[in-house]
Scaffold this motif. Structure first.
Motif, mmCIF file in Angstrom:
data_model
loop_
_atom_site.group_PDB
_atom_site.id
_atom_site.type_symbol
_atom_site.label_atom_id
_atom_site.label_comp_id
_atom_site.label_asym_id
_atom_site.label_seq_id
_atom_site.Cartn_x
_atom_site.Cartn_y
_atom_site.Cartn_z
ATOM 1 N N ASP A 153 -20.318 -24.766 21.610
ATOM 2 C CA ASP A 153 -20.565 -26.000 21.260
ATOM 3 C C ASP A 153 -19.960 -26.727 22.864
ATOM 4 N N MET A 154 -19.530 -26.543 23.228
ATOM 5 C CA MET A 154 -19.602 -26.861 24.402
ATOM 6 C C MET A 154 -20.295 -27.281 25.573
ATOM 7 N N GLU A 155 -20.510 -28.063 26.581
ATOM 8 C CA GLU A 155 -21.309 -28.499 27.309
ATOM 9 C C GLU A 155 -19.990 -28.580 28.723
ATOM 10 N N PHE A 156 -20.642 -28.052 30.018
ATOM 11 C CA PHE A 156 -20.098 -27.950 31.385
ATOM 12 C C PHE A 156 -20.885 -28.714 32.697
ATOM 13 N N ALA A 157 -19.993 -29.643 33.709
ATOM 14 C CA ALA A 157 -21.173 -30.156 34.066
ATOM 15 C C ALA A 157 -21.242 -29.006 35.375
ATOM 16 N N ASP A 158 -20.555 -28.434 35.411
ATOM 17 C CA ASP A 158 -20.749 -27.085 36.445
ATOM 18 C C ASP A 158 -20.441 -25.953 36.371
ATOM 19 N N ARG A 159 -21.142 -25.243 37.610
ATOM 20 C CA ARG A 159 -20.572 -23.986 37.321
ATOM 21 C C ARG A 159 -18.263 -23.984 37.390
ATOM 22 N N ALA A 160 -17.967 -24.841 38.069
ATOM 23 C CA ALA A 160 -17.158 -24.727 38.290
ATOM 24 C C ALA A 160 -16.168 -24.714 37.748
ATOM 25 N N ALA A 161 -16.501 -26.088 36.416
ATOM 26 C CA ALA A 161 -16.260 -26.448 35.344
ATOM 27 C C ALA A 161 -15.615 -25.595 34.593
ATOM 28 N N TYR A 162 -17.239 -25.083 34.391
ATOM 29 C CA TYR A 162 -17.019 -23.382 33.506
ATOM 30 C C TYR A 162 -15.740 -22.264 34.256
ATOM 31 N N HIS A 163 -16.189 -22.251 34.647
ATOM 32 C CA HIS A 163 -14.190 -20.947 35.498
ATOM 33 C C HIS A 163 -13.498 -21.903 35.633
ATOM 34 N N GLY A 176 -9.895 -11.654 37.749
ATOM 35 C CA GLY A 176 -10.165 -12.716 39.072
ATOM 36 C C GLY A 176 -11.972 -12.382 39.563
ATOM 37 N N GLY A 177 -12.260 -12.780 41.330
ATOM 38 C CA GLY A 177 -12.787 -12.704 42.042
ATOM 39 C C GLY A 177 -13.841 -12.780 42.345
ATOM 40 N N PRO A 178 -15.181 -12.201 42.268
ATOM 41 C CA PRO A 178 -16.316 -12.114 42.440
ATOM 42 C C PRO A 178 -17.116 -11.381 41.810
ATOM 43 N N LEU A 179 -17.060 -10.799 41.009
ATOM 44 C CA LEU A 179 -17.371 -9.688 39.891
ATOM 45 C C LEU A 179 -17.198 -10.995 39.013
ATOM 46 N N LEU A 180 -16.062 -10.657 38.106
ATOM 47 C CA LEU A 180 -16.111 -12.116 37.774
ATOM 48 C C LEU A 180 -16.932 -13.496 37.372
ATOM 49 N N ASP A 267 -0.388 -2.456 28.875
ATOM 50 C CA ASP A 267 -0.086 -2.993 30.111
ATOM 51 C C ASP A 267 -1.088 -4.689 29.812
ATOM 52 N N GLU A 268 -2.685 -3.893 29.174
ATOM 53 C CA GLU A 268 -3.847 -4.034 29.410
ATOM 54 C C GLU A 268 -4.032 -5.133 28.239
ATOM 55 N N ASN A 269 -4.990 -6.309 28.114
ATOM 56 C CA ASN A 269 -5.738 -6.431 26.825
ATOM 57 C C ASN A 269 -7.202 -6.520 27.568
ATOM 58 N N HIS A 270 -7.717 -6.833 25.629
ATOM 59 C CA HIS A 270 -8.972 -6.553 25.472
ATOM 60 C C HIS A 270 -9.973 -7.053 26.597
ATOM 61 N N TYR A 271 -9.845 -8.193 27.472
ATOM 62 C CA TYR A 271 -10.337 -8.127 28.693
ATOM 63 C C TYR A 271 -9.947 -7.357 29.298
ATOM 64 N N SER A 272 -9.382 -7.578 30.194
ATOM 65 C CA SER A 272 -8.532 -7.191 31.559
ATOM 66 C C SER A 272 -8.731 -5.786 31.696
ATOM 67 N N LEU A 273 -8.690 -4.602 30.309
ATOM 68 C CA LEU A 273 -9.625 -4.012 29.928
ATOM 69 C C LEU A 273 -10.738 -3.233 30.546
ATOM 70 N N MET A 274 -11.911 -4.704 30.843
ATOM 71 C CA MET A 274 -13.594 -5.078 31.268
ATOM 72 C C MET A 274 -13.676 -5.437 32.319
ATOM 73 N N LEU A 275 -12.374 -6.144 32.884
ATOM 74 C CA LEU A 275 -12.829 -7.321 33.970
ATOM 75 C C LEU A 275 -11.520 -7.535 34.632
ATOM 76 N N GLY A 276 -10.276 -6.650 35.225
ATOM 77 C CA GLY A 276 -9.554 -7.386 35.367
ATOM 78 C C GLY A 276 -9.397 -5.694 36.163
#
Length: 299
Positions: A153-163, A176-180, A267-276
């Motif tokens: 339900d949100m809007e973001f001014a640019d990609r940096a704001a979304y990041h 973090g990093g380019p893949l994220l 030591d991993e969470n739901h997201y870091s298991l895929m993106l960490g």
């Protein structure tokens, strides 16, 4: 970084966007389904760790660059879409993987089309939690996935704001990093300063209804005829100390007695298991092992 291709696959209601990381002939193929508000690039870090194994990850209908693929949605529809992807790419059989909601779609797919898959690898998903009929699905979604739902339900001014929005998520402190960045950018639609998530709220709600209330979806993981592995993270969707699957829930599930291999990932969470940094190596190791065990994938 591995080379990749973006392809489209015609399905009922439109064309799915699919990211394909080619592999060495004979090394096997993995087809992978992402989570409820994700996109196919959630598998990019895993692909980097897979070496010679091909990985194919569609943006599921209503998400990412498949946002305009019409409903209906639901696990059975996603299962049919996965077969359509295999057919379009000329793949007879693959290892099937699913993260979070993608795990439920993978279980339904594995039960419906067991001849198309050699094994299932479920990443923090697939084991169901039914909710009462009178429970508001939006309330459940906000309670469980929190910021991931709120952003629709949100809007973001640019990609940096979304990041920056995601950088403030408690589960993303070690990610973090380019893949994220590429994964997050694939989730955006519109023009600055009115960028929005590409996820269709209707798709998220319909899939949640199916995932949380459909007895056939709950039963799928218990009715598999294929070898299956469940990787479950120690920590939760907001990096809580207890993960989506508490140890006592996994122990009481009966999956071990049903032949599902259970692997706790500390030591991993739901997201870091895929993106960490280390989580994707764990996931990739299980996928690569499954690919090696498939004689059809080696021929």
């Amino acid at each position: 970084m591995r080379t990749w291709q973006d392809v489209t696959v015609e399905v009922a209601g439109g064309a799915l966007a699919v990211r394909r990381w080619p592999g060495r002939p004979g090394a096997g193929t993995v087809v992978a389904a992402h989570g409820i508000t994700g996109n196919g690039l959630s598998w990019a870090a895993v692909a980097e760790e897979l070496g010679d194994v091909e990985l194919i990850a569609p943006d599921l209908r209503g998400r990412g660059r498949s946002r305009d693929v019409a409903g209906p949605y639901g696990m059975a529809r996603h299962a049919a879409d996965l077969v359509a992807v295999l057919d379009r790419l000329g793949i007879g059989r693959a290892v099937l993987a699913g993260h979070s909601m993608g795990g439920y779609a993978a279980c339904v797919a594995g039960r419906r089309d067991p001849d198309r898959y050699s094994e299932l690898v479920l990443v923090d998903g697939g084991l169901g939690f039914p909710v009462p009929r009178d429970t508001d699905i939006d309330a459940v979604l906000h309670a469980v996935i929190g910021p991931a739902m709120a952003r629709l339900d949100m809007e973001f001014a640019d990609r940096a704001a979304y990041h920056r929005f995601w950088a403030g998520h408690p589960a993303f402190t070690r990610i973090g990093g380019p893949l994220l960045a590429e994964y997050l950018d694939r989730d955006l639609t519109g023009e600055e300063p009115h960028l929005r998530s590409a996820c269709r709220a209707a798709a998220v709600r319909e899939d949640a209804e199916d995932q949380l209330r459909n007895p056939a979806v709950f039963a799928a993981i218990h009715e598999l005829t294929l070898p299956a592995t469940l990787l479950w993270a120690e920590r939760g969707l907001r990096d809580e100390p207890v993960g989506l699957y508490a140890p006592e829930v996994v122990a009481a599930s009966g999956l071990a007695d049903e032949g599902v291999a259970l692997h706790f990932v500390p030591d991993e969470n739901h997201y870091s298991l895929m993106l960490g940094a280390s989580g994707p190596r764990v996931v990739a190791a299980h996928l690569a092992a499954a690919a090696r065990r498939d004689p059809a994938g080696q021929g």
